[in-house]
Design a protein around this motif. Structure first.
Motif, PDB file in Angstrom:
ATOM      1  N   ASP A   1      37.132  34.010  65.354  1.00  8.89           N
ATOM      2  CA  ASP A   1      38.315  34.108  64.510  1.00  8.89           C
ATOM      3  C   ASP A   1      38.362  35.418  63.733  1.00  8.89           C
ATOM      4  O   ASP A   1      39.350  35.706  63.075  1.00  8.89           O
ATOM      5  N   GLY A   2      37.307  36.237  63.820  1.00 12.10           N
ATOM      6  CA  GLY A   2      37.230  37.411  62.959  1.00 12.10           C
ATOM      7  C   GLY A   2      36.776  36.989  61.578  1.00 12.10           C
ATOM      8  O   GLY A   2      37.037  35.878  61.113  1.00 12.10           O
ATOM      9  N   ARG A   3      36.102  37.879  60.899  1.00 12.03           N
ATOM     10  CA  ARG A   3      35.610  37.541  59.564  1.00 12.03           C
ATOM     11  C   ARG A   3      36.748  37.432  58.563  1.00 12.03           C
ATOM     12  O   ARG A   3      37.777  38.096  58.672  1.00 12.03           O
ATOM     13  N   LEU A   4      36.538  36.604  57.555  1.00  8.42           N
ATOM     14  CA  LEU A   4      37.443  36.560  56.411  1.00  8.42           C
ATOM     15  C   LEU A   4      37.137  37.757  55.521  1.00  8.42           C
ATOM     16  O   LEU A   4      35.982  38.001  55.174  1.00  8.42           O
ATOM     17  N   LEU A   5      38.153  38.527  55.166  1.00  7.90           N
ATOM     18  CA  LEU A   5      37.990  39.709  54.332  1.00  7.90           C
ATOM     19  C   LEU A   5      38.870  39.607  53.094  1.00  7.90           C
ATOM     20  O   LEU A   5      39.941  38.989  53.120  1.00  7.90           O
ATOM     21  N   ASP A   6      38.400  40.214  52.024  1.00 12.22           N
ATOM     22  CA  ASP A   6      39.120  40.230  50.747  1.00 12.22           C
ATOM     23  C   ASP A   6      39.697  41.612  50.481  1.00 12.22           C
ATOM     24  O   ASP A   6      39.053  42.623  50.767  1.00 12.22           O
ATOM     25  N   LEU A   7      40.858  41.636  49.879  1.00 13.38           N
ATOM     26  CA  LEU A   7      41.358  42.828  49.213  1.00 13.38           C
ATOM     27  C   LEU A   7      41.279  42.561  47.719  1.00 13.38           C
ATOM     28  O   LEU A   7      41.972  41.692  47.194  1.00 13.38           O
ATOM     29  N   GLY A   8      40.379  43.279  47.057  1.00 11.81           N
ATOM     30  CA  GLY A   8      40.174  43.106  45.624  1.00 11.81           C
ATOM     31  C   GLY A   8      40.484  44.390  44.886  1.00 11.81           C
ATOM     32  O   GLY A   8      40.346  45.489  45.430  1.00 11.81           O
ATOM     33  N   THR A   9      40.875  44.261  43.651  1.00 17.10           N
ATOM     34  CA  THR A   9      41.339  45.419  42.885  1.00 17.10           C
ATOM     35  C   THR A   9      40.357  45.797  41.786  1.00 17.10           C
ATOM     36  O   THR A   9      39.485  45.028  41.393  1.00 17.10           O
ATOM     37  N   LYS A  10      40.554  47.000  41.285  1.00 20.28           N
ATOM     38  CA  LYS A  10      39.820  47.487  40.119  1.00 20.28           C
ATOM     39  C   LYS A  10      40.762  48.396  39.342  1.00 20.28           C
ATOM     40  O   LYS A  10      41.298  49.361  39.904  1.00 20.28           O
ATOM     41  N   GLY A  11      41.022  48.034  38.095  1.00 20.24           N
ATOM     42  CA  GLY A  11      41.936  48.820  37.278  1.00 20.24           C
ATOM     43  C   GLY A  11      43.361  48.336  37.316  1.00 20.24           C
ATOM     44  O   GLY A  11      44.288  49.071  36.962  1.00 20.24           O
ATOM     45  N   SER A  12      43.555  47.070  37.709  1.00 24.69           N
ATOM     46  CA  SER A  12      44.914  46.533  37.907  1.00 24.69           C
ATOM     47  C   SER A  12      45.502  45.858  36.683  1.00 24.69           C
ATOM     48  O   SER A  12      46.566  45.260  36.765  1.00 24.69           O
ATOM     49  N   GLY A  13      44.831  45.948  35.519  1.00 24.03           N
ATOM     50  CA  GLY A  13      45.402  45.391  34.299  1.00 24.03           C
ATOM     51  C   GLY A  13      44.527  44.326  33.669  1.00 24.03           C
ATOM     52  O   GLY A  13      43.492  43.938  34.209  1.00 24.03           O
ATOM     53  N   THR A  14      44.952  43.850  32.521  1.00 25.71           N
ATOM     54  CA  THR A  14      44.164  42.882  31.777  1.00 25.71           C
ATOM     55  C   THR A  14      44.277  41.485  32.388  1.00 25.71           C
ATOM     56  O   THR A  14      45.229  41.157  33.087  1.00 25.71           O
ATOM     57  N   THR A  15      43.253  40.688  32.112  1.00 32.05           N
ATOM     58  CA  THR A  15      43.163  39.305  32.570  1.00 32.05           C
ATOM     59  C   THR A  15      42.611  38.476  31.406  1.00 32.05           C
ATOM     60  O   THR A  15      42.250  39.025  30.351  1.00 32.05           O
ATOM     61  N   PRO A  16      42.502  37.160  31.562  1.00 26.32           N
ATOM     62  CA  PRO A  16      41.881  36.373  30.492  1.00 26.32           C
ATOM     63  C   PRO A  16      40.434  36.759  30.202  1.00 26.32           C
ATOM     64  O   PRO A  16      39.869  36.303  29.199  1.00 26.32           O
ATOM     65  N   TRP A  17      39.830  37.578  31.058  1.00 31.54           N
ATOM     66  CA  TRP A  17      38.418  37.937  30.905  1.00 31.54           C
ATOM     67  C   TRP A  17      38.237  39.398  30.522  1.00 31.54           C
ATOM     68  O   TRP A  17      37.154  39.963  30.687  1.00 31.54           O
ATOM     69  N   SER A  18      39.253  40.019  29.966  1.00 32.14           N
ATOM     70  CA  SER A  18      39.178  41.451  29.643  1.00 32.14           C
ATOM     71  C   SER A  18      38.380  41.750  28.376  1.00 32.14           C
ATOM     72  O   SER A  18      37.989  42.893  28.158  1.00 32.14           O
ATOM     73  N   ARG A  19      38.182  40.775  27.533  1.00 33.37           N
ATOM     74  CA  ARG A  19      37.373  40.926  26.317  1.00 33.37           C
ATOM     75  C   ARG A  19      37.798  42.126  25.469  1.00 33.37           C
ATOM     76  O   ARG A  19      36.972  42.895  24.979  1.00 33.37           O
ATOM     77  N   GLY A  20      39.084  42.322  25.318  1.00 32.48           N
ATOM     78  CA  GLY A  20      39.580  43.412  24.495  1.00 32.48           C
ATOM     79  C   GLY A  20      39.674  44.736  25.214  1.00 32.48           C
ATOM     80  O   GLY A  20      40.138  45.723  24.630  1.00 32.48           O
ATOM     81  N   GLY A  21      39.227  44.806  26.467  1.00 35.96           N
ATOM     82  CA  GLY A  21      39.345  46.042  27.228  1.00 35.96           C
ATOM     83  C   GLY A  21      40.769  46.265  27.698  1.00 35.96           C
ATOM     84  O   GLY A  21      41.615  45.370  27.648  1.00 35.96           O
ATOM     85  N   ASP A  22      41.037  47.474  28.205  1.00 35.95           N
ATOM     86  CA  ASP A  22      42.406  47.800  28.612  1.00 35.95           C
ATOM     87  C   ASP A  22      42.692  47.433  30.062  1.00 35.95           C
ATOM     88  O   ASP A  22      43.819  47.584  30.528  1.00 35.95           O
ATOM     89  N   GLY A  23      41.678  46.955  30.800  1.00 33.33           N
ATOM     90  CA  GLY A  23      41.912  46.533  32.175  1.00 33.33           C
ATOM     91  C   GLY A  23      42.194  47.668  33.137  1.00 33.33           C
ATOM     92  O   GLY A  23      42.650  47.434  34.267  1.00 33.33           O
ATOM     93  N   ARG A  24      41.900  48.898  32.730  1.00 37.21           N
ATOM     94  CA  ARG A  24      42.236  50.064  33.542  1.00 37.21           C
ATOM     95  C   ARG A  24      40.988  50.699  34.148  1.00 37.21           C
ATOM     96  O   ARG A  24      39.857  50.427  33.751  1.00 37.21           O
ATOM     97  N   LEU A  25      41.226  51.599  35.095  1.00 33.12           N
ATOM     98  CA  LEU A  25      40.184  52.362  35.772  1.00 33.12           C
ATOM     99  C   LEU A  25      40.518  53.836  35.656  1.00 33.12           C
ATOM    100  O   LEU A  25      41.681  54.223  35.825  1.00 33.12           O
TER     101      LEU A  25
END
Length: 487
Positions: A118-142
């Protein structure tokens, strides 16, 4: 977008339910300027046909790809420099999509990865795409520099045969970021990486910290079925053995490549054994066991030669989580397999880097020891990468090495021991030495001065030529070495 027949969405992480992630939205950026797109990686998942405008829409503004449910910020904990942190998760990234690799990409991979029709399952994941509930006061940017560095590191790791996520996209986003550890304001970007999995050791740690054996069981089945299907259902020790084997291979490949990850926390290691989420990485200039990549690693916890130890320590934390659903004895037995597996994989990795075939365990170990001895004796004069470049192919490269710029370093008893050990091994695929790359005096490296020079050109005059030139050089080296695709 026009959907390619090779594009096969398969979002599976949402099946775990709301205990494992949070729906999020991307930041809205003031600009989206495409700086890098990995068309070779895109072809493996049916996305190479996107126009630049479509690419920016999906990987800069994060318009949903067909069949994808929407971004998810993954929940996890982690030991950070061996201090437990229960207040982390995806703080500036999210899982953007999951999809199957196309059949051609699946067949091109090494047979050692095992069959997967079936081919491997692959992820497209981001870095620097904005704040989330886990940003801990950070700006969520790269920072743009951070994104550029990850593109370079991932590209060289793939070139050198190291299992790694791959930089898929880099888009400049037009914000001026303030950072305490580099000149500010600095330019911003959003990165997308293609990876086999973003399930971390820390994903299991969060479930264990909550005391949720049911979540551990759910994770074991999820990871087993999608990433280690050779493991029987419900076999947590079997899953640990598979992760131990993958992690031993990864650690050995890092050492052979002279790579220093920098931040080997439990949230930066995943269940498929790939390099990802490295921060202040470095490649060794020369043999130096205590070499560190992070300025804040004051005690050398993640120094070059301590990386296998760090990975093993992290594996013990994963095993501790699995004790909620399995007996300690089989888990300990699985952990005890790391040391022997690492040594085996290190021999394999050095043979690969030197372009020679196995001559038996004893001879292979002798070559490993002799190579390290030569690097140790060579000190600062003998850089790490050029040794492997000069002697790639073994005996077939002796004239090239002994007439090259480092010829004066190849003499003496330690060198003769290395040469004898190397010449006891046959050249693997000698036709590779016909590639024009091996007619050059120097290999492709990625030392810190070159990285800084590439960034300086971008930062001061927006000149991307050194960056694109470097990527072209790395692509040539990848084709010349011909290492099996592992990412």
């Amino acid at each position: 977008m026009p959907v390619s027949p090779a594009y096969r969405p398969d979002p599976r992480f949402p099946d775990l339910g709301g205990d494992f992630s949070d729906p999020v939205d991307s930041a809205v950026f003031p600009q989206t300027t495409l700086r890098f797109r990995n068309d070779r990686a895109a072809a493996e998942v049916g996305l190479e046909g996107l126009t630049d405008a479509e690419w920016v829409a999906h990987f800069g503004r994060f318009e949903l790809l067909p069949g994808q449910p929407g971004p998810l910020a993954m929940r996890y904990h982690g030991h950070q420099f061996r201090s437990y942190n229960a207040d982390i998760g995806d703080g500036r990234g999210f899982l953007a999509a999951q999809l199957r690799e196309c059949p051609q990409a699946a067949s091109a991979r090494s047979a050692s990865d095992g069959p997967n029709n079936d081919g491997r399952l692959l992820d497209l994941g981001t870095k620097g795409s904005g704040t989330t509930p886990w940003s801990r006061g950070g700006d969520g940017r790269l920072t743009l520099k951070g994104g550029m560095r990850e593109v370079l590191a991932a590209t060289l790791l793939e070139t050198l045969g190291v299992p790694t996520s791959r930089a898929f996209s880099l888009i400049e986003t037009g914000e001026a970021l303030q950072r305490g550890d580099e000149p500010s304001p600095t330019r911003s970007a959003v990165l997308v990486r293609l990876s086999h999995s973003h399930v971390r050791f820390g994903t299991f740690q969060r479930a264990a910290w909550l005391g949720r054996a049911d979540m551990i069981e759910t994770l074991v089945e999820h990871v087993r079925s999608l990433y280690h299907p050779e493991v029987a259902a419900g076999d947590a020790p079997g899953l640990l053995r598979a992760v131990v084997a993958a992690s031993a291979r990864l650690s050995a490949r890092w050492i052979a490549a002279g790579f220093v990850h920098g931040v080997l926390n439990t949230d930066n290691l995943n269940v498929t054994g790939e390099s990802f989420d490295y921060g202040p990485w470095r490649f060794l200039p020369h043999y130096e066991p205590g070499f560190t990549a992070a300025y804040f690693d004051q005690f050398g916890l993640y120094a070059f030669a301590r990386q296998p130890e760090a990975v093993f320590w992290n594996l013990t934390q994963l095993a501790g989580c699995l004790k909620l659903v399995a007996d300690a004895g089989p888990l300990t037995e699985a952990l005890n397999g790391f040391g022997p597996a690492y040594i085996r994989e290190l021999r394999v990795a050095f043979l690969m880097r030197l372009g020679v075939l196995s001559a038996g365990e004893a001879a292979d170990q002798q070559l490993l020891d002799a190579t390290l001895a030569l690097l140790r004796e060579g000190g600062e004069a003998l850089r790490w990468e050029p040794l492997f470049f000069d002697w790639f192919g073994g005996f077939a490269s002796s004239a090239r090495a002994l007439q090259g710029p480092r010829a004066g370093l190849y003499q003496g008893a330690t060198f003769e021991a290395f040469r004898a050990a190397l010449f006891a091994h046959e050249t693997d695929r000698p036709e590779r030495l016909e590639h024009p790359v091996f007619a050059r005096p120097e290999p492709e490296e990625m030392l810190i001065d070159e990285v800084e020079a590439i960034w300086q050109a971008i930062d001061t005059v927006d000149d991307w030529t050194p960056f694109t030139t470097k990527l072209a050089g790395l692509e040539g080296a990848r084709l010349a070495y011909g290492f099996a695709h592992q990412a």
